[in-house]
Write a protein that holds these residues in place. Structure first.
Motif: not given
Length: 203
Positions: A91, A109, A111, A116, A131, A135-136, A161, A164
């Motif tokens: 990222p 990113l 997802y 988020y 998240t 993952k972040y 979002h 990505n």
């Protein structure tokens, strides 16, 4: 009211202006030796980049730290870049403002949006990205609000979002919009050098 203090620091700083490639570049030198460099789009007045630099422990110029704009990539051939190369799929966090809001983009990113959450931590004076899949995670502050001693407002924060990329938007408070308008008027008064004129003119 503390708002004028940052504006006063900007007014008191030594300023140099350069017009180049459709941008107005302003360099500030503060009384404590810190330097700030900003680039604005000449047509829109939009801030495109802001970097800071301060003296290192030996009194020499330190490295530029990017606050707004594309993160600087290490110089090719530097020892660190040969030993440690950041994965292109990691990222990438950067700030890219609009005229009415502060905006951050985190690339790579993948997802979906519902993974988020973005919240304001008022006591820590920061925003937090989480998240649900763990993952972040990222904490970041808004230096502009700190400089003007303004509180963080959860209602000003939103995110979306696409492609990505997570895009986080924080609407600028009216105090900052008014201060930026004042500053723009003052910056336009600085005699700017054109890129071919040699030395920049200082206020």
């Amino acid at each position: 009211m503390a708002v004028p203090s940052w504006l006063e620091r900007l007014r008191a700083a030594g300023k140099t202006a350069l017009v180049q490639d459709g941008k107005r570049k302003i360099h500030y030198l503060f009384e404590d030796g810190k330097e700030m460099a900003e680039e604005y789009d000449i047509k829109t007045g939009q801030l495109m980049s802001r970097k800071w630099r301060e003296k290192n422990t030996l009194g020499g110029a330190g490295k530029w730290q990017v606050e707004v704009g594309e993160p600087t990539s290490p110089l090719l051939g530097a020892l660190e870049s040969e030993l440690i190369t950041e994965s292109s799929s990691n990222p990438i966090f950067m700030r890219k403002d609009t005229l009415s809001s502060f905006q951050w983009r985190i690339r790579n990113l993948p997802y979906p949006k519902e993974v988020y959450s973005v919240s304001v931590e008022k006591e820590q004076r920061c925003c937090v990205i989480r998240t649900t899949n763990k993952k972040y995670y990222k904490k970041f502050s808004i230096p502009d609000l700190d400089r003007y001693h303004l509180p963080l407002d959860a209602a000003a924060l939103s995110f979306t979002h696409a492609n990505n990329t997570l895009i986080i938007t924080y609407q600028k408070p009216k105090e900052i919009l008014a201060a930026e308008e004042q500053l723009q008027k003052e910056l336009k008064k600085i005699k700017a050098a054109n890129s071919g004129d040699g030395d920049c003119k200082t206020q």
